[in-house]
Design a protein around this motif. Structure first.
Motif, PDB file in Angstrom:
ATOM      1  N   PHE A 231      30.498  27.329  62.877  1.00 29.50           N
ATOM      2  CA  PHE A 231      29.771  28.082  64.164  1.00 29.50           C
ATOM      3  C   PHE A 231      31.123  27.545  64.990  1.00 29.50           C
ATOM      4  CE2 PHE A 231      28.963  27.903  69.264  1.00 29.50           C
ATOM      5  CZ  PHE A 231      29.491  29.498  68.724  1.00 29.50           C
ATOM      6  N   ASN A 232      31.246  26.018  65.213  1.00 32.46           N
ATOM      7  CA  ASN A 232      32.295  25.018  66.463  1.00 32.46           C
ATOM      8  C   ASN A 232      33.775  25.621  65.554  1.00 32.46           C
ATOM      9  OD1 ASN A 232      31.437  23.205  63.300  1.00 32.46           O
ATOM     10  ND2 ASN A 232      33.030  22.214  63.962  1.00 32.46           N
ATOM     11  N   GLU A 233      34.309  26.021  64.200  1.00 29.00           N
ATOM     12  CA  GLU A 233      35.467  26.470  64.259  1.00 29.00           C
ATOM     13  C   GLU A 233      35.747  27.732  64.203  1.00 29.00           C
ATOM     14  OE1 GLU A 233      35.837  26.435  59.805  1.00 29.00           O
ATOM     15  OE2 GLU A 233      34.543  24.754  59.702  1.00 29.00           O
ATOM     16  N   ILE A 234      35.253  27.826  65.367  1.00 30.86           N
ATOM     17  CA  ILE A 234      35.779  29.126  66.461  1.00 30.86           C
ATOM     18  C   ILE A 234      36.757  28.466  66.906  1.00 30.86           C
ATOM     19  CG2 ILE A 234      33.979  28.782  67.981  1.00 30.86           C
ATOM     20  CD1 ILE A 234      34.088  32.176  68.933  1.00 30.86           C
ATOM     21  N   ASN A 235      36.612  27.291  67.528  1.00 33.81           N
ATOM     22  CA  ASN A 235      37.449  26.562  68.702  1.00 33.81           C
ATOM     23  C   ASN A 235      38.989  26.300  67.699  1.00 33.81           C
ATOM     24  OD1 ASN A 235      36.592  25.463  70.725  1.00 33.81           O
ATOM     25  ND2 ASN A 235      35.103  24.497  69.996  1.00 33.81           N
ATOM     26  N   GLU A 236      38.809  26.292  66.025  1.00 39.94           N
ATOM     27  CA  GLU A 236      40.009  26.702  65.420  1.00 39.94           C
ATOM     28  C   GLU A 236      40.996  27.621  65.446  1.00 39.94           C
ATOM     29  OE1 GLU A 236      40.978  23.705  64.700  1.00 39.94           O
ATOM     30  OE2 GLU A 236      38.535  22.575  65.358  1.00 39.94           O
ATOM     31  N   ASN A 237      40.255  29.006  65.465  1.00 43.62           N
ATOM     32  CA  ASN A 237      40.793  30.252  65.594  1.00 43.62           C
ATOM     33  C   ASN A 237      40.584  30.449  66.861  1.00 43.62           C
ATOM     34  OD1 ASN A 237      41.970  32.991  65.376  1.00 43.62           O
ATOM     35  ND2 ASN A 237      40.785  32.908  63.109  1.00 43.62           N
ATOM     36  N   GLN A 238      42.409  30.642  67.148  1.00 47.55           N
ATOM     37  CA  GLN A 238      42.538  30.895  69.469  1.00 47.55           C
ATOM     38  C   GLN A 238      42.567  32.276  69.146  1.00 47.55           C
ATOM     39  OE1 GLN A 238      42.931  28.114  70.838  1.00 47.55           O
ATOM     40  NE2 GLN A 238      43.035  29.562  72.984  1.00 47.55           N
ATOM     41  N   LYS A 239      42.683  33.339  68.092  1.00 49.40           N
ATOM     42  CA  LYS A 239      42.469  35.008  68.580  1.00 49.40           C
ATOM     43  C   LYS A 239      40.671  35.180  68.691  1.00 49.40           C
ATOM     44  CE  LYS A 239      45.948  36.867  66.162  1.00 49.40           C
ATOM     45  NZ  LYS A 239      47.037  37.221  64.798  1.00 49.40           N
ATOM     46  N   LEU A 240      40.423  34.317  68.282  1.00 45.34           N
ATOM     47  CA  LEU A 240      39.226  33.838  67.873  1.00 45.34           C
ATOM     48  C   LEU A 240      38.125  33.713  69.152  1.00 45.34           C
ATOM     49  CD1 LEU A 240      37.115  35.672  65.668  1.00 45.34           C
ATOM     50  CD2 LEU A 240      36.620  33.902  63.947  1.00 45.34           C
ATOM     51  N   ASN A 241      38.229  32.261  69.159  1.00 45.73           N
ATOM     52  CA  ASN A 241      38.094  31.390  70.918  1.00 45.73           C
ATOM     53  C   ASN A 241      38.347  32.803  71.739  1.00 45.73           C
ATOM     54  OD1 ASN A 241      38.442  30.015  72.572  1.00 45.73           O
ATOM     55  ND2 ASN A 241      37.901  28.362  70.803  1.00 45.73           N
ATOM     56  N   LEU A 243      38.460  36.336  71.780  1.00 46.42           N
ATOM     57  CA  LEU A 243      38.141  36.902  71.737  1.00 46.42           C
ATOM     58  C   LEU A 243      36.301  36.948  72.612  1.00 46.42           C
ATOM     59  CD1 LEU A 243      37.499  40.415  71.429  1.00 46.42           C
ATOM     60  CD2 LEU A 243      37.589  38.837  68.492  1.00 46.42           C
ATOM     61  N   PHE A 244      35.729  35.334  71.438  1.00 45.89           N
ATOM     62  CA  PHE A 244      34.474  35.615  71.772  1.00 45.89           C
ATOM     63  C   PHE A 244      34.236  35.092  72.968  1.00 45.89           C
ATOM     64  CE2 PHE A 244      31.143  32.204  71.859  1.00 45.89           C
ATOM     65  CZ  PHE A 244      30.124  33.423  71.278  1.00 45.89           C
ATOM     66  N   LEU A 245      35.252  34.727  74.016  1.00 42.09           N
ATOM     67  CA  LEU A 245      35.239  34.236  75.070  1.00 42.09           C
ATOM     68  C   LEU A 245      35.247  35.329  76.378  1.00 42.09           C
ATOM     69  CD1 LEU A 245      36.649  30.883  75.803  1.00 42.09           C
ATOM     70  CD2 LEU A 245      34.394  30.892  75.589  1.00 42.09           C
ATOM     71  N   LEU A 246      36.000  36.427  75.946  1.00 38.93           N
ATOM     72  CA  LEU A 246      36.058  37.365  76.580  1.00 38.93           C
ATOM     73  C   LEU A 246      34.408  38.716  76.945  1.00 38.93           C
ATOM     74  CD1 LEU A 246      39.480  38.857  75.028  1.00 38.93           C
ATOM     75  CD2 LEU A 246      38.680  38.620  77.657  1.00 38.93           C
ATOM     76  N   ILE A 247      33.715  38.399  75.978  1.00 42.37           N
ATOM     77  CA  ILE A 247      33.048  38.572  75.976  1.00 42.37           C
ATOM     78  C   ILE A 247      31.793  37.910  76.058  1.00 42.37           C
ATOM     79  CG2 ILE A 247      30.647  39.956  73.934  1.00 42.37           C
ATOM     80  CD1 ILE A 247      33.216  39.676  72.034  1.00 42.37           C
ATOM     81  N   PHE A 248      31.634  36.649  76.622  1.00 35.40           N
ATOM     82  CA  PHE A 248      30.315  35.756  76.726  1.00 35.40           C
ATOM     83  C   PHE A 248      31.276  34.634  77.650  1.00 35.40           C
ATOM     84  CE2 PHE A 248      29.016  36.735  72.522  1.00 35.40           C
ATOM     85  CZ  PHE A 248      27.744  37.619  72.976  1.00 35.40           C
ATOM     86  N   PRO A 249      31.735  35.051  78.927  1.00 28.41           N
ATOM     87  CA  PRO A 249      32.809  34.266  79.608  1.00 28.41           C
ATOM     88  C   PRO A 249      31.423  32.563  79.589  1.00 28.41           C
ATOM     89  CG  PRO A 249      31.759  36.164  80.444  1.00 28.41           C
ATOM     90  CD  PRO A 249      31.474  36.470  79.577  1.00 28.41           C
ATOM     91  N   GLU A 250      30.454  33.510  79.576  1.00 29.05           N
ATOM     92  CA  GLU A 250      29.692  31.840  80.299  1.00 29.05           C
ATOM     93  C   GLU A 250      29.563  31.003  79.387  1.00 29.05           C
ATOM     94  OE1 GLU A 250      28.025  35.773  81.081  1.00 29.05           O
ATOM     95  OE2 GLU A 250      27.995  34.807  79.086  1.00 29.05           O
ATOM     96  N   PHE A 251      29.831  31.254  78.567  1.00 27.32           N
ATOM     97  CA  PHE A 251      31.030  29.935  76.967  1.00 27.32           C
ATOM     98  C   PHE A 251      31.345  28.965  77.534  1.00 27.32           C
ATOM     99  CE2 PHE A 251      27.578  32.050  74.321  1.00 27.32           C
ATOM    100  CZ  PHE A 251      26.549  32.075  74.696  1.00 27.32           C
ATOM    101  N   ARG A 252      31.430  28.311  77.722  1.00 34.72           N
ATOM    102  CA  ARG A 252      32.684  27.232  79.106  1.00 34.72           C
ATOM    103  C   ARG A 252      33.212  26.506  78.209  1.00 34.72           C
ATOM    104  NH1 ARG A 252      30.324  27.096  85.872  1.00 34.72           N
ATOM    105  NH2 ARG A 252      30.328  29.529  85.733  1.00 34.72           N
ATOM    106  N   TYR A 253      31.962  26.149  77.296  1.00 35.22           N
ATOM    107  CA  TYR A 253      32.442  24.208  77.072  1.00 35.22           C
ATOM    108  C   TYR A 253      32.009  24.557  75.373  1.00 35.22           C
ATOM    109  CZ  TYR A 253      31.632  23.523  82.413  1.00 35.22           C
ATOM    110  OH  TYR A 253      31.651  23.839  83.181  1.00 35.22           O
ATOM    111  N   LEU A 254      32.765  25.246  75.229  1.00 39.67           N
ATOM    112  CA  LEU A 254      33.617  25.717  73.428  1.00 39.67           C
ATOM    113  C   LEU A 254      33.868  24.077  72.636  1.00 39.67           C
ATOM    114  CD1 LEU A 254      33.631  29.581  72.649  1.00 39.67           C
ATOM    115  CD2 LEU A 254      31.573  27.921  72.587  1.00 39.67           C
ATOM    116  N   GLN A 255      34.694  24.047  73.628  1.00 37.85           N
ATOM    117  CA  GLN A 255      35.743  22.349  73.251  1.00 37.85           C
ATOM    118  C   GLN A 255      34.769  21.283  73.116  1.00 37.85           C
ATOM    119  OE1 GLN A 255      38.572  22.868  72.704  1.00 37.85           O
ATOM    120  NE2 GLN A 255      38.353  24.729  73.108  1.00 37.85           N
ATOM    121  N   ARG A 256      33.627  21.478  73.869  1.00 38.74           N
ATOM    122  CA  ARG A 256      32.428  20.093  73.253  1.00 38.74           C
ATOM    123  C   ARG A 256      31.689  20.068  72.484  1.00 38.74           C
ATOM    124  NH1 ARG A 256      28.646  21.226  78.736  1.00 38.74           N
ATOM    125  NH2 ARG A 256      29.410  20.369  80.251  1.00 38.74           N
TER     126      ARG A 256
END
Length: 419
Positions: A231-241, A243-256
């Protein structure tokens, strides 16, 4: 080197003893195929078990597809030691329970009408028709009891190339069920797939359709995403990242997760810990998320607990040092271990060495037993009644605050307050 050797041995064992030769599976197929021509496809494996088998991955859940209707399946297994449970019979799905094994069986279907949330279907005995209505090519790979593949959508090739591809027109597939957008994200993370611009455009054009889905379906799919060890590798794919944040904008801290990504894949995380890492920031962000998706009270309480204690970390430098034993006494080791892990991801100043030292200290900490009870207090002249309960609480707090020690003099002073 040892790890790779073990993986080789495990893969060799799976090839030599494939899952489909297991006693329970052979029995299930024998019952399905009884009284039918040998060359007719009555039932086949489909979905995750086929993908995992072809990818040399561990097989957990076993899904089957069959030309038989739910009622016909029930009749087939009526006088056997295999129980049939109607888990989704209106959609053509039943579950077979055999000893400790579970098999989900779905009748072949073709779509008649869809509205983005639900589909009106007809049962069919046409395997091609059934494959046409599925979401992705990698999910339309069927396998018979002997390991022979039936691949009407060329899913094997896409699986080998780690490519997540909608069957047919992406827009049409998405409009049939908007949950497929989130499922696309899940499989793209799992297989580290690249995303075609045409697919991304189709998804973005249909993002509003997610609002039509029940919160339960969204949350269920989200939890599957959070359980992925990649799951943490979502940070390595900017398109996927994005897209994920468009659906779940509450997840502000994926970079952690990115900052400590190597560590992320080395242990199994609880869902609530991952949510805490990507949600908590001292605001009401997690409360909004819980309200929006109607999470369980149990999950909300856990996130509330983490949020409250994160603030304590900031105010109390001794939380994991001088006050560690006291905090373990109040909260228990498991919760304090969780908080230490959470602190490691959220606090940039905490490195792996500090995290490990605290973890070791928590594990080896032994707690003394509170030395007082009602009988002991009565021997000291305290009369039986409500006072004893209140007095015990007072003594326990003083005992804890004094680092699990209380002199006879201090004990008498507290007792005298209640007499």
């Amino acid at each position: 080197m040892i790890s790779s050797k073990l993986n080789f041995i495990e893969k060799f064992k799976r090839k030599l003893f494939p899952f489909y030769n297991a006693k329970e599976i052979v029995e299930v197929f024998n019952i399905f195929e009884k009284d039918h021509p040998k060359n007719k496809k009555i039932v086949m494996f489909v979905g995750g078990c086929v993908r995992n088998y072809l990818s040399n991955q561990k097989i957990d859940d076993i899904d089957l597809a069959s030309i038989l209707s739910p009622m016909e399946i029930k009749d087939k297994f009526k006088n056997t030691n295999i129980r049939v449970v109607e888990t989704g019979v209106e959609h053509g799905t039943v579950t077979l329970l055999y000893e400790k094994k579970k098999f989900e069986v779905t009748t072949l279907r073709k779509d008649i009408k869809t509205d983005g949330r639900h589909a009106e279907v007809l049962f069919t005995d046409d395997w091609q028709e059934d494959s046409n209505r599925r979401d992705f090519t990698i999910n339309s790979i069927y396998m018979n009891r002997n390991g022979k593949i039936f691949d009407p959508q060329n899913g094997v090739k896409d699986l080998k190339n780690n490519f997540i591809k909608f069957i047919g027109d992406p827009t049409q597939r998405i409009e049939e069920d908007y949950l497929r957008i989130i499922r696309f994200i899940r499989f793209s993370i799992q297989y580290q797939s690249t995303i075609e611009d045409t697919t991304l455009d189709a998804i973005k054009l249909n993002l509003n359709g997610i609002k039509l889905l029940s919160k339960e379906r969204i949350l269920n799919e989200l939890f599957k995403i959070l359980k992925l060890n990649k799951f943490n590798e979502i940070n390595e794919n900017q398109k996927l990242n994005n897209l994920f944040l468009l659906i779940f904008p509450e997840f502000r801290y994926l970079q952690r997760l990115k900052m400590k990504s190597l560590f992320f894949q080395s242990i199994i995380f609880k869902i609530e810990i991952i949510l805490a890492i990507i949600l908590l920031d001292g605001s009401s962000n997690h409360e909004y998320f819980c309200h929006k998706y109607k999470t369980s009270n149990q999950l909300k309480k856990k996130l509330d607990f983490y949020a409250m204690n994160i603030e304590k970390f900031k105010l109390d430098k001794n939380y994991f040092k001088k006050d560690l034993k006291k905090n373990i006494y109040f909260e228990g080791k498991d919760k304090i271990l969780d908080l230490n892990l959470l602190n490691f991801f959220i606090n940039k100043k905490i490195n792996y060495k500090i995290y490990s030292e605290v973890k070791s200290e928590i594990i080896k900490t032994s707690l003394p037993k509170f030395p007082y009870d009602g009988k002991m207090l009565q021997k000291k002249g305290v009369k039986e009644g409500k006072k004893i309960g209140l007095l015990l609480k007072e003594l326990e707090l003083a005992w804890i605050e004094n680092y699990f020690n209380l002199s006879e003099k201090s004990t008498k002073e507290i007792i005298n307050k209640f007499n």
